[in-house]
Design a protein around this motif. Structure first.
Motif, mmCIF file in Angstrom:
data_model
loop_
_atom_site.group_PDB
_atom_site.id
_atom_site.type_symbol
_atom_site.label_atom_id
_atom_site.label_comp_id
_atom_site.label_asym_id
_atom_site.label_seq_id
_atom_site.Cartn_x
_atom_site.Cartn_y
_atom_site.Cartn_z
ATOM 1 N N PRO A 289 -0.809 1.306 -2.982
ATOM 2 C CA PRO A 289 -1.884 2.303 -3.040
ATOM 3 C C PRO A 289 -2.910 1.981 -1.956
ATOM 4 O O PRO A 289 -3.269 0.822 -1.766
ATOM 5 N N MET A 290 -3.359 3.029 -1.233
ATOM 6 C CA MET A 290 -4.283 2.830 -0.112
ATOM 7 C C MET A 290 -5.721 3.117 -0.551
ATOM 8 O O MET A 290 -5.961 3.999 -1.383
ATOM 9 N N VAL A 291 -6.663 2.390 0.014
ATOM 10 C CA VAL A 291 -8.085 2.635 -0.222
ATOM 11 C C VAL A 291 -8.831 2.498 1.106
ATOM 12 O O VAL A 291 -8.434 1.708 1.962
ATOM 13 N N THR A 292 -9.909 3.239 1.265
ATOM 14 C CA THR A 292 -10.704 3.096 2.483
ATOM 15 C C THR A 292 -11.763 2.017 2.274
ATOM 16 O O THR A 292 -12.252 1.818 1.161
ATOM 17 N N TRP A 293 -12.089 1.326 3.355
ATOM 18 C CA TRP A 293 -13.134 0.297 3.299
ATOM 19 C C TRP A 293 -14.343 0.675 4.144
ATOM 20 O O TRP A 293 -15.360 0.002 4.119
ATOM 21 N N GLY A 294 -14.229 1.770 4.914
ATOM 22 C CA GLY A 294 -15.284 2.077 5.873
ATOM 23 C C GLY A 294 -15.828 3.485 5.723
ATOM 24 O O GLY A 294 -15.952 4.001 4.611
ATOM 25 N N THR A 295 -16.150 4.086 6.856
ATOM 26 C CA THR A 295 -16.794 5.402 6.829
ATOM 27 C C THR A 295 -16.020 6.443 7.623
ATOM 28 O O THR A 295 -16.565 7.488 7.980
ATOM 29 N N THR A 296 -14.735 6.154 7.924
ATOM 30 C CA THR A 296 -13.825 7.197 8.382
ATOM 31 C C THR A 296 -12.531 7.051 7.582
ATOM 32 O O THR A 296 -12.214 5.948 7.111
ATOM 33 N N GLY A 302 -4.087 -1.249 2.286
ATOM 34 C CA GLY A 302 -3.497 -1.376 0.964
ATOM 35 C C GLY A 302 -4.484 -2.084 0.053
ATOM 36 O O GLY A 302 -5.288 -2.905 0.517
ATOM 37 N N VAL A 303 -4.419 -1.769 -1.238
ATOM 38 C CA VAL A 303 -5.470 -2.239 -2.154
ATOM 39 C C VAL A 303 -5.534 -3.763 -2.244
ATOM 40 O O VAL A 303 -6.596 -4.317 -2.526
ATOM 41 N N SER A 304 -4.442 -4.463 -1.976
ATOM 42 C CA SER A 304 -4.511 -5.931 -2.041
ATOM 43 C C SER A 304 -4.614 -6.572 -0.656
ATOM 44 O O SER A 304 -4.689 -7.784 -0.534
ATOM 45 N N ASP A 305 -4.614 -5.740 0.386
ATOM 46 C CA ASP A 305 -4.724 -6.272 1.753
ATOM 47 C C ASP A 305 -6.169 -6.637 2.066
ATOM 48 O O ASP A 305 -7.101 -6.004 1.565
ATOM 49 N N PRO A 306 -6.363 -7.649 2.931
ATOM 50 C CA PRO A 306 -7.741 -7.976 3.317
ATOM 51 C C PRO A 306 -8.359 -6.880 4.188
ATOM 52 O O PRO A 306 -7.672 -6.257 4.998
ATOM 53 N N VAL A 307 -9.648 -6.648 3.987
ATOM 54 C CA VAL A 307 -10.398 -5.756 4.880
ATOM 55 C C VAL A 307 -10.484 -6.452 6.237
ATOM 56 O O VAL A 307 -10.817 -7.632 6.295
ATOM 57 N N PRO A 308 -10.156 -5.746 7.321
ATOM 58 C CA PRO A 308 -10.097 -6.436 8.613
ATOM 59 C C PRO A 308 -11.470 -6.906 9.088
ATOM 60 O O PRO A 308 -12.488 -6.256 8.840
ATOM 61 N N GLU A 331 -16.855 -7.108 2.409
ATOM 62 C CA GLU A 331 -16.718 -8.363 3.154
ATOM 63 C C GLU A 331 -15.348 -8.409 3.812
ATOM 64 O O GLU A 331 -14.332 -8.307 3.119
ATOM 65 N N PRO A 332 -15.307 -8.589 5.136
ATOM 66 C CA PRO A 332 -14.001 -8.745 5.771
ATOM 67 C C PRO A 332 -13.288 -9.976 5.208
ATOM 68 O O PRO A 332 -13.938 -10.959 4.850
ATOM 69 N N GLY A 333 -11.977 -9.883 5.120
ATOM 70 C CA GLY A 333 -11.200 -11.005 4.590
ATOM 71 C C GLY A 333 -10.867 -10.836 3.121
ATOM 72 O O GLY A 333 -9.843 -11.317 2.654
ATOM 73 N N GLU A 334 -11.747 -10.148 2.399
ATOM 74 C CA GLU A 334 -11.457 -9.878 0.987
ATOM 75 C C GLU A 334 -10.764 -8.534 0.847
ATOM 76 O O GLU A 334 -10.891 -7.675 1.715
ATOM 77 N N SER A 335 -10.044 -8.338 -0.249
ATOM 78 C CA SER A 335 -9.433 -7.022 -0.478
ATOM 79 C C SER A 335 -10.462 -6.106 -1.125
ATOM 80 O O SER A 335 -11.520 -6.545 -1.570
ATOM 81 N N MET A 336 -10.167 -4.808 -1.164
ATOM 82 C CA MET A 336 -11.064 -3.850 -1.806
ATOM 83 C C MET A 336 -10.993 -3.948 -3.333
ATOM 84 O O MET A 336 -11.858 -3.430 -4.032
ATOM 85 N N ALA A 337 -9.940 -4.573 -3.874
ATOM 86 C CA ALA A 337 -9.838 -4.734 -5.333
ATOM 87 C C ALA A 337 -11.054 -5.499 -5.812
ATOM 88 O O ALA A 337 -11.414 -6.524 -5.239
ATOM 89 N N GLY A 338 -11.721 -4.967 -6.836
ATOM 90 C CA GLY A 338 -12.911 -5.618 -7.357
ATOM 91 C C GLY A 338 -14.211 -5.043 -6.810
ATOM 92 O O GLY A 338 -15.290 -5.448 -7.234
ATOM 93 N N TYR A 339 -14.121 -4.105 -5.865
ATOM 94 C CA TYR A 339 -15.325 -3.433 -5.320
ATOM 95 C C TYR A 339 -15.936 -2.566 -6.421
ATOM 96 O O TYR A 339 -15.275 -1.671 -6.964
#
Lengths: 473, 208
Positions: A289-296, A302-308, A331-339
């Motif tokens: 499952p994909m999630v956005t971490w930014g503003t575009t 991917g939800v368990s991938d680290p934010v670049p 925070e870069p390095g962490e995944s979006m899970a738990g946001y």
């Protein structure tokens, strides 16, 4: 130059003339109208004494500004400017003899939800609307794209637009989407790979095993977000899934007439040996499952991938990534899970169809929305709403603690009173996570699939829907 | 410059050159929600659009005007932007807002397609140049805001100081602006017989 694609064939069938500026004059088979981008064009036509030559090829709904609380839909609307826009559309459509599904219609809803479900959108058509998400209708194998207000005027005045033919990029998607992974994840992946401007100058043809396996409603979500990848239009060749969806709908012919029309639909599909300007292959086996971490919409993982980390991105993307991460607070390095999530919003022209709510309801059944989350379910049309209510799906949402609303664009862009407040964080099934998009300049939007919105609503934070335990219901 | 709603002669519609001063907006992927937030689209006319251009970006948290270029470069008419400017929604309110603030021409690395089309509809040239040229232009404007800048639409050149650089303008936009045929209503309606012919040949259009 492409040749033998659906885009080439449909374009040629609709080309009226070469224009002196080098553009093509294109006949428009279906013009969809809403209240935000149509008042000025109608005024201009009135001033110039021009009558709409093909009123039957124009259909209007009201969607952007409508209140979604049942009690808020009494006329006159409490918001005077919204009432003014609705009144203008009522007058304009009546004077021009154009079909209008207004607030008093049980078919009212978001134009890109209403037209497909009524069978107005069909393969081999040209479809335009003063709305960038018109790309949605390409899911049927039509050429569908958003236009500006002056072009809305052009279409009303001539049933044509002046247009440049785009290049065609074939996007072949191999593999199979796993459980809990949806077409929203597929299109977010494509945009993350090709970039938010990767499609400028192109129309996208989506194909391959993973796309052919999608239902019609899932295909609509894919094409809907073509514009988020910079492509003004995206389409999928029509097949049995398309024809079966269309059969029996209000504006689709029946019996022999259906078979005749189907022959045209089959004829406009891309040839097996068609030439494309570009071909891209992707494999979605193992896609999360994909999630956005930014503003575009392209800033997605991917939800368990680290934010670049910005410094690890190509040089041209670093500054934008830093600004975006400062806004979203990730925070870069962490995944979006738990946001942490304050708001859950389900609906829109991307994911406001019956199957979207059923997917979310499957997650919500037997669960409750987290006490710190306000949750909003806004069907894409009154037809979607009544269909779900007949199935009892609304009861699942209500029991879980969602607000169950009337149809409209709602908190996708907050032109009504559904809006983020302050710096709220929203798990959203919509299509844009731009700064300020959901009505608060400090608000934060995380784009995701309807099932993921449901999971976030329950947990109060971004959660991999596949990790939720089975619930006995 | 002519207003799009004027039904003037073609001569007055020609956009051959735009000269004045510049205003830089830095950043890639500046979307139309930033250019004009959706809450300002609740109107049936174009009035007031100038006040809404970059409305949120121009203000601090307390609502006071900040040092945003649209506050600092009033009177400028050549906007210089970076990559994928105007992405997002189809709202023509975006270029309308820019135009009513004073923008008469835009030079950038690239533009979103619908945005560029909308500029053409309004007779606003949107010219593209390589990133180095754009960066140089933005630097020069920031260093000397009062310095003149001119976009020659006909010859596709930008002149600032003693420098003249080549830019690109989409062929259709170039033709429409230089020939003064960017108001497309009359153009399209002049082919009414051909329109009816095309419609009649389409299997899904009822004969009439």
């Amino acid at each position: 130059m492409s040749e033998g694609t659906l885009y080439d064939k449909v374009w040629d069938r609709h080309k009226v003339a070469d224009l002196p500026n080098g553009q093509d004059q294109l006949f428009i088979g279906l013009h969809l109208i809403h209240e935000v981008t149509s008042p000025q064009p109608f005024s201009e036509l009135r001033e110039r004494g021009i009558e709409v030559p093909y009123p039957e090829r124009n259909v209007a709904t009201v969607d952007h500004i409508v209140p979604t609380r049942p009690e808020g839909r009494e006329r006159p609307l409490a918001d005077g400017s919204a009432e003014g826009m609705l009144t203008a559309l009522e007058r304009n459509t009546a004077e021009s003899d154009i079909q209008f599904y207004g607030l008093d219609s049980d078919k009212q809803g978001i134009t890109h939800v209403v037209a497909p479900e009524l069978g107005l959108t069909q393969p081999g058509m040209t479809v335009v609307c003063g709305d960038s998400h018109t790309a949605t209708h390409g899911a049927f194998g039509s050429i569908a794209f958003g236009i500006g207000t002056s072009q809305v005027r052009d279409v009303l005045a001539s049933q044509c637009v002046a247009a440049d033919k785009a290049a065609v990029r074939q996007i072949e998607v191999d593999g199979t989407l796993g459980p809990g992974v949806h077409s929203k994840d597929l299109i977010l992946k494509i945009i993350a790979e090709l970039g938010v401007d990767g499609g400028v100058g192109y129309v996208y043809e989506y194909g391959g095993e993973a796309v052919r396996d999608l239902s019609m409603e899932e295909r609509l979500a894919v094409c809907n977000m073509s514009i988020e990848g910079g492509a003004r239009a995206g389409y999928i060749n029509p097949d049995e899934t398309t024809y079966e969806f269309l059969r029996g709908r209000e504006f689709v012919p029946e019996g022999d007439a259906f078979e005749e029309r189907k022959a045209y639909w089959e004829a406009v599909a891309s040839d097996d040996d068609a030439d494309y300007d570009d071909v891209v292959r992707l494999d979605v086996d193992g896609l999360e499952p994909m999630v956005t971490w930014g503003t575009t919409p392209g800033q997605a993982v991917g939800v368990s991938d680290p934010v670049p980390a910005p410094e690890n991105l190509p040089e041209g993307e670093r500054e934008a990534a830093r600004t975006a991460q400062a806004h979203t607070g990730v925070e870069p390095g962490e995944s979006m899970a738990g946001y942490d999530i304050d708001v859950a919003f389900l609906g829109t022209c991307t994911n406001g169809r019956t199957s979207d709510f059923r997917e979310a309801a499957a997650v919500l059944a037997g669960r409750e929305v987290h006490p710190d989350v306000r949750a909003l379910a806004v069907p894409g049309s009154q037809t979607v709403k009544s269909t779900l209510e007949a199935e009892g799906v609304d009861d699942v949402f209500r029991a879980a603690g969602f607000d169950w609303r009337e149809a409209g664009c709602s908190m996708c862009l907050a032109m009504n009173d559904d809006s983020l407040e302050g710096d709220e964080r929203c798990a959203s099934s919509s299509n844009r996570n731009y700064v300020g998009r959901q009505g608060s300049k400090d608000g934060r939007t995380v784009l995701m699939s309807p099932a993921m919105v449901a999971a976030a609503a329950v947990e109060g934070e971004v959660t991999d829907v596949r990790d939720l335990a089975e619930v006995d219901t | 410059m002519s207003d799009a709603t004027d039904d003037d002669g073609v001569e007055e519609m020609k956009v051959r050159r735009v000269a004045g001063t510049g205003v830089p907006i830095r950043g890639d992927d500046i979307d139309t929600d930033q250019i004009i937030p959706a809450r300002f689209l609740k109107t049936t006319t174009w009035e007031g659009m100038d006040e809404y251009a970059f409305y949120d970006a121009r203000r601090d948290d307390d609502g006071e005007l900040n040092d945003h270029p649209f506050n600092e470069y009033k009177g400028a008419n050549v906007l210089v932007v970076n990559d994928n400017f105007g992405c997002g929604s189809s709202r023509e309110h975006a270029p309308r807002a820019l135009a009513r603030w004073g923008v008469e021409a835009i030079v950038g690395e690239s533009f979103a397609e619908i945005f560029a089309d909308n500029c053409k509809s309004l007779g606003i040239p949107a010219a593209t140049a390589d990133p180095e040229t754009v960066a140089e232009l933005q630097d020069v404007i920031e260093a000397t805001p009062e310095a003149g800048i001119e976009l020659d639409v006909v010859d596709k050149q930008v002149t600032y100081g003693n420098e003249t650089v080549d830019v690109s303008i989409d062929e259709a936009m170039h033709g429409a602006l230089v020939q003064g045929i960017w108001d497309t209503v009359a153009l399209l309606r002049s082919n009414m017989d051909a329109i009816d012919g095309t419609a009649t040949d389409l299997p899904y259009v009822e004969s009439r």
